[in-house]
Design a protein around this motif. Structure first.
Motif, short mmCIF file in Angstrom:
data_model
loop_
_atom_site.label_atom_id
_atom_site.label_comp_id
_atom_site.label_asym_id
_atom_site.label_seq_id
_atom_site.Cartn_x
_atom_site.Cartn_y
_atom_site.Cartn_z
N VAL A 195 -3.66 -5.70 0.31
CA VAL A 195 -3.67 -4.53 0.99
C VAL A 195 -2.24 -4.63 1.51
O VAL A 195 -1.39 -5.34 1.43
N ASN A 196 -1.97 -3.13 1.94
CA ASN A 196 -0.68 -3.00 2.70
C ASN A 196 -0.35 -3.10 4.11
O ASN A 196 0.54 -2.27 4.76
N ASN B 165 2.54 -8.23 -2.52
CA ASN B 165 3.88 -8.64 -2.60
C ASN B 165 5.00 -7.52 -2.23
O ASN B 165 5.88 -7.85 -1.80
N ASN B 166 4.72 -6.26 -2.90
CA ASN B 166 5.63 -5.11 -2.69
C ASN B 166 4.93 -4.31 -1.90
O ASN B 166 4.11 -3.32 -2.30
N LEU B 167 5.14 -4.03 -0.37
CA LEU B 167 4.50 -3.22 0.44
C LEU B 167 4.92 -1.73 0.07
O LEU B 167 4.00 -0.90 0.48
N ASN C 96 1.43 4.14 -3.99
CA ASN C 96 0.60 4.09 -5.09
C ASN C 96 -0.94 3.92 -4.82
O ASN C 96 -1.23 2.92 -4.14
N THR C 97 -1.96 4.52 -5.45
CA THR C 97 -3.44 4.57 -5.36
C THR C 97 -3.83 4.42 -6.50
O THR C 97 -5.16 4.71 -6.49
N ASP C 98 -3.41 3.85 -7.54
CA ASP C 98 -3.80 3.80 -8.88
C ASP C 98 -5.45 2.89 -8.79
O ASP C 98 -6.14 3.00 -9.84
N GLU C 99 -5.13 1.83 -7.87
CA GLU C 99 -6.36 0.87 -7.85
C GLU C 99 -7.84 1.97 -7.65
O GLU C 99 -8.71 1.42 -7.99
N GLN D 137 3.56 11.94 -3.86
CA GLN D 137 5.06 12.04 -3.90
C GLN D 137 5.78 10.92 -3.15
O GLN D 137 5.41 10.77 -2.00
N PHE D 138 6.82 10.21 -3.69
CA PHE D 138 7.64 9.50 -3.16
C PHE D 138 6.88 8.47 -2.42
O PHE D 138 6.36 7.56 -2.99
N GLU D 139 7.21 8.20 -1.19
CA GLU D 139 6.73 7.01 -0.48
C GLU D 139 5.17 6.92 0.03
O GLU D 139 4.86 5.98 0.59
N LEU D 140 4.45 8.25 -0.27
CA LEU D 140 3.16 8.05 0.35
C LEU D 140 2.31 9.10 -0.65
O LEU D 140 2.79 10.08 -0.75
#
Length: 473
Positions: A221-222, A258-260, A266-269, A351-354
């Motif tokens: 999770v983020n 690891n990479n927030l 990204n929502t590929d999961e 797009q971009f960060e969200l």
């Protein structure tokens, strides 16, 4: 009534409501689906907020009195209370800000009550400063979606496991029922109905394994990413603590990404789990098609098995009974496929960060998981457990088929077998009768060759033929 305000102005709110000004604005703005938040999602949102309150108390940033009241309020929501106060529409702009603020306002006002204060006293307990401390919609909503999906996956796996066991039980029951196998919707070679049902069980188990494998990815999770993944306004210790608290509350091994930034962008999961649900739906729909065909008739169709009669099938034709449960499975599959397309388009649209399209992803993902779980349980309890084989009809079709000629190839050759098949089709005479009349094989040998075990199990044919040949010398 009480007056609440935000930077857009003041709104009058009935004092019996736990939600506040921002939720009220969302009610006015987003009258879209008519559906409020999924019950499991409400619980997941409360789990996130309780975990955040605990973590903020551990860092010392959250006053203990406020934090404890927020935890108590959140635990009530987790237990099923106050769900009627979550009123925002499932599809909304703002990447889920209205969902997040609906949760923040309900928890703040309930915490105020627990502390003996009046609703709306946000100077003491603030939806933004306290309930949303060290958080953003952009880490709360993705995390809650994942927790909700994990919870729903457990229910789906349990349902699928029950269905797989039901197919195995029917496989055992039908292990001695010989029937015609079919390819291209044409007669092929014999198979047992048990073998078909064992195959259905394997398809369900394989779908289960896929879902279980993909759900593991959703434990990352983020939380602590806050707005864009940089962790602004969240202490490093908080990021560590909140993952621990989520693990404690869910009983799952929740870990921080690891990479927030990646986990926020990204929502590929979600596309991955949706695709896996689609594959499961496809497998179930294929099974439903088989059941409908095998149960077709009963007088003028295959009529190889009987499905439980659930309800009258026609408002005009007396005595008609339809395969309503398999038909429902088909329709659920169509819906899951459509949901998957919506999720795929939404995942691509970031797009971009969200990715601001997460509300529609959540709406369709939760819908897929809910209806799949429900239809799997329905198929199991209202159909498969009551399925009956029509043994006489299966024997009749096997006896009338020329598909059994395939078993004779090693014994009389392809050319001779083709001639006999052609004669059987043109005259309507049974294959056995023609072979015996031509003296090609003895009755004893023919009995062995055309036995169910001979035609449905590899490696048996040669041994049985040699044994029969010795007996007949």
């Amino acid at each position: 009534m009480r007056i609440e305000k935000d930077f857009l102005g003041e709104i009058e709110i009935p004092d019996n409501l736990y939600y506040g000004v921002q939720t009220t604005r969302a009610l006015h703005n987003f009258a879209i689906t008519g559906h409020t938040l999924n019950e499991d999602f409400i619980v997941a949102l409360a789990i996130v907020k309780v975990a955040a309150a605990r973590a903020n108390m551990r860092t010392g940033r959250m006053p203990a009195k406020v934090g404890k009241a927020l935890v108590a309020a959140g635990e009530e929501i987790i237990a099923g209370k106050w769900h009627d106060q979550f009123v925002v529409d499932c599809i909304q702009g703002g990447a889920g800000t209205s969902m997040n603020m609906n949760t923040n306002e309900v928890m703040a006002n309930r915490a105020l009550e627990i502390m003996g204060e009046q609703k709306g006293n946000y100077a003491l307990v603030s939806p933004n400063n306290h309930v949303n401390m060290a958080q953003s919609t952009n880490d709360v909503i993705p995390t809650a979606i994942r927790i909700c999906t994990i919870r729903k996956a457990k229910k789906l796996i349990d349902a699928m496991n029950g269905l797989a066991h039901a197919f195995v039980a029917k496989g055992d029951e039908f292990s001695g029922v010989l029937k015609m196998g079919r390819t291209h919707l044409q007669d092929a070679v014999p198979i047992t109905m048990g073998q078909e049902f064992y195959a259905y069980a394997e398809a369900v188990k394989r779908s289960m394994r896929r879902i279980q494998a993909i759900v593991k990815n959703l434990h990352i999770v983020n939380m602590g990413a806050t707005a864009v993944g940089t962790g602004l306004n969240a202490e490093p210790e908080y990021i560590q603590f909140v993952a621990q608290e989520l693990s404690d509350l869910t009983g799952e091994a929740i870990i921080s990404a690891n990479n927030l930034v990646d986990a926020t962008q990204n929502t590929d999961e979600l596309a991955e789990i949706s695709g896996t649900l689609k594959v499961a739906a496809l497998a179930l729909s294929k099974i439903a098609n088989d059941l409908r065909l095998m149960a077709s008739g009963p007088r003028c169709g295959l009529n190889e098995l009987a499905l439980p009669a659930m309800q009258p099938g026609s408002s005009i034709m007396p005595g008609k009974v339809n395969p309503v449960i398999p038909e429902t499975v088909n329709q659920v599959a169509f819906q899951v496929i459509g949901n998957d397309l919506a999720i795929s388009l939404a995942v691509e649209a970031g797009q971009f960060e969200l990715n601001v399209m997460e509300p529609v992803m959540a709406y369709n993902l939760f819908n897929s998981m809910t209806i799949l779980t429900n239809v799997v349980n329905t198929l199991n309890h209202k159909c498969i457990q009551g399925v009956k084989a029509n043994v006489e009809r299966c024997n009749e079709l096997v006896g009338a088929s020329v598909g059994v000629m395939t078993a004779l190839l090693p014994h009389i050759g392809y050319e001779q077998s083709s001639l006999i098949a052609k004669e059987a089709l043109s005259t309507g005479r049974p294959v056995k009768e023609i072979i015996l009349s031509k003296g090609l094989l003895s009755a004893e040998k023919l009995e062995v060759i055309l036995s169910p075990s001979e035609m449905t199990k590899p490696g048996i044919a040669g041994k049985q033929f040699l044994a029969a040949a010795e007996v007949c010398k």
